[in-house]
Write a protein that holds these residues in place. Sequence first.
Motif, PDB file in Angstrom:
ATOM      1  N   ARG A   1      -2.611  -2.249  -0.154  1.00  0.00           N
ATOM      2  CA  ARG A   1      -1.685  -1.764   0.877  1.00  0.00           C
ATOM      3  C   ARG A   1      -1.650  -0.242   0.932  1.00  0.00           C
ATOM      4  NH1 ARG A   1       1.624  -5.506   3.202  1.00  0.00           N
ATOM      5  NH2 ARG A   1       1.328  -7.633   2.423  1.00  0.00           N
ATOM      6  N   LEU A   2      -1.820   0.395  -0.200  1.00  0.00           N
ATOM      7  CA  LEU A   2      -1.848   1.850  -0.216  1.00  0.00           C
ATOM      8  C   LEU A   2      -3.053   2.382   0.562  1.00  0.00           C
ATOM      9  CD1 LEU A   2      -0.031   4.019  -1.437  1.00  0.00           C
ATOM     10  CD2 LEU A   2      -1.552   4.070  -3.421  1.00  0.00           C
ATOM     11  N   LEU A   3      -4.166   1.720   0.421  1.00  0.00           N
ATOM     12  CA  LEU A   3      -5.357   2.127   1.175  1.00  0.00           C
ATOM     13  C   LEU A   3      -5.165   1.887   2.673  1.00  0.00           C
ATOM     14  CD1 LEU A   3      -8.109   0.760  -1.244  1.00  0.00           C
ATOM     15  CD2 LEU A   3      -7.315   3.127  -0.994  1.00  0.00           C
ATOM     16  N   ARG A   4      -4.467   0.816   3.019  1.00  0.00           N
ATOM     17  CA  ARG A   4      -4.153   0.578   4.428  1.00  0.00           C
ATOM     18  C   ARG A   4      -3.229   1.668   4.968  1.00  0.00           C
ATOM     19  NH1 ARG A   4      -2.025  -5.481   4.430  1.00  0.00           N
ATOM     20  NH2 ARG A   4      -3.264  -6.135   2.645  1.00  0.00           N
ATOM     21  N   ALA A   5      -2.275   2.090   4.141  1.00  0.00           N
ATOM     22  CA  ALA A   5      -1.365   3.153   4.549  1.00  0.00           C
ATOM     23  C   ALA A   5      -2.133   4.441   4.805  1.00  0.00           C
ATOM     24  CB  ALA A   5      -0.300   3.375   3.476  1.00  0.00           C
ATOM     25  N   GLN A   6      -3.103   4.750   3.957  1.00  0.00           N
ATOM     26  CA  GLN A   6      -3.877   5.970   4.152  1.00  0.00           C
ATOM     27  C   GLN A   6      -4.640   5.939   5.480  1.00  0.00           C
ATOM     28  OE1 GLN A   6      -5.594   8.828   1.196  1.00  0.00           O
ATOM     29  NE2 GLN A   6      -7.328   7.421   1.376  1.00  0.00           N
TER      30      GLN A   6
ATOM     31  N   GLU B   1       8.411  11.972   7.931  1.00  0.00           N
ATOM     32  CA  GLU B   1       8.287  10.912   8.927  1.00  0.00           C
ATOM     33  C   GLU B   1       6.867  10.368   8.981  1.00  0.00           C
ATOM     34  OE1 GLU B   1       9.738  12.855  12.401  1.00  0.00           O
ATOM     35  OE2 GLU B   1      11.862  12.543  11.892  1.00  0.00           O
ATOM     36  N   ILE B   2       5.873  11.252   8.844  1.00  0.00           N
ATOM     37  CA  ILE B   2       4.477  10.807   8.831  1.00  0.00           C
ATOM     38  C   ILE B   2       4.211   9.918   7.622  1.00  0.00           C
ATOM     39  CG2 ILE B   2       2.091  11.600   8.520  1.00  0.00           C
ATOM     40  CD1 ILE B   2       2.881  14.086  10.192  1.00  0.00           C
ATOM     41  N   LEU B   3       4.664  10.379   6.460  1.00  0.00           N
ATOM     42  CA  LEU B   3       4.474   9.603   5.234  1.00  0.00           C
ATOM     43  C   LEU B   3       5.175   8.254   5.346  1.00  0.00           C
ATOM     44  CD1 LEU B   3       3.395   9.688   2.267  1.00  0.00           C
ATOM     45  CD2 LEU B   3       5.656  10.544   1.611  1.00  0.00           C
ATOM     46  N   SER B   4       6.400   8.269   5.832  1.00  0.00           N
ATOM     47  CA  SER B   4       7.179   7.033   5.943  1.00  0.00           C
ATOM     48  C   SER B   4       6.543   6.043   6.908  1.00  0.00           C
ATOM     49  CB  SER B   4       8.605   7.354   6.390  1.00  0.00           C
ATOM     50  OG  SER B   4       9.294   8.104   5.413  1.00  0.00           O
ATOM     51  N   ALA B   5       6.065   6.531   8.035  1.00  0.00           N
ATOM     52  CA  ALA B   5       5.471   5.637   9.025  1.00  0.00           C
ATOM     53  C   ALA B   5       4.233   4.946   8.464  1.00  0.00           C
ATOM     54  CB  ALA B   5       5.118   6.418  10.284  1.00  0.00           C
ATOM     55  N   ALA B   6       3.415   5.683   7.742  1.00  0.00           N
ATOM     56  CA  ALA B   6       2.188   5.104   7.188  1.00  0.00           C
ATOM     57  C   ALA B   6       2.504   4.053   6.132  1.00  0.00           C
ATOM     58  CB  ALA B   6       1.316   6.206   6.606  1.00  0.00           C
ATOM     59  N   LEU B   7       3.418   4.371   5.236  1.00  0.00           N
ATOM     60  CA  LEU B   7       3.713   3.464   4.133  1.00  0.00           C
ATOM     61  C   LEU B   7       4.522   2.257   4.586  1.00  0.00           C
ATOM     62  CD1 LEU B   7       4.344   6.274   1.565  1.00  0.00           C
ATOM     63  CD2 LEU B   7       2.620   4.483   1.305  1.00  0.00           C
TER      64      LEU B   7
END
Length: 216
Positions: A56-61, A172-178
């Motif tokens: 999931r972390l790779l998907r977030a990236q 907000e960018i970090l939150s949206a991705a994760l």
Amino acid sequence: MSEITLMSDPKVAAVPVEECDERLVDVRAEGSLLVDPRKQDGAGAFAHLRVGVLDRLLRAQERLPDGLRLLYVEGYRPLSLQRRYFTEYGDELRAAHPDWPAEDVHAAASRYVSPPELAPHSAGSAVDLTLADPDGRELDLGTRMNASPEESAGACYTHAAGITAEARRNREILSAALAGAGFVNYPTEWWHWSYGDRYWALATGAPAALYGPREL
């Protein structure tokens, strides 16, 4: 959860764990993440996550805007280290507030360090991370990573007022991705995200956590 629920809340402890026995893997072996060495330990424990959490972390990236990358700082944390962190921070709070009853110290400590028996890091289900530019330089997210509520005057809270517009945009960018990859944030720490632990289950309405504490 519309209001902040602390890790010490009895509702978190009440969530059952249905351990799926997913293995812990070293995120450095996959090679796609920037891994910061500031939390490095002799056994390399900091670089481990459950395999589903890493996926999931790779998907977030992949969800980040072009040119930005996740900067991974810490994942798995042995229970012995979690206990030490929780005890040390609790001792600091007791010294600063000698009139506080024990339950208030315990709750306040959980804003910054999870009680060991509930700690998502010790389950390999939580990650502390931030954003970096193409050259690996950290972006401004309003405070340093791991800034305590006292040090940051509360600016470590994810939705804290008083941070700059740039820092707010980066959060907000970090939150949206994760969040888009299924993670939940611990609202007192903008850098702390988890999947599959008790706090995640409570936040998402899942019937049980997927991961409980593990030894590496």
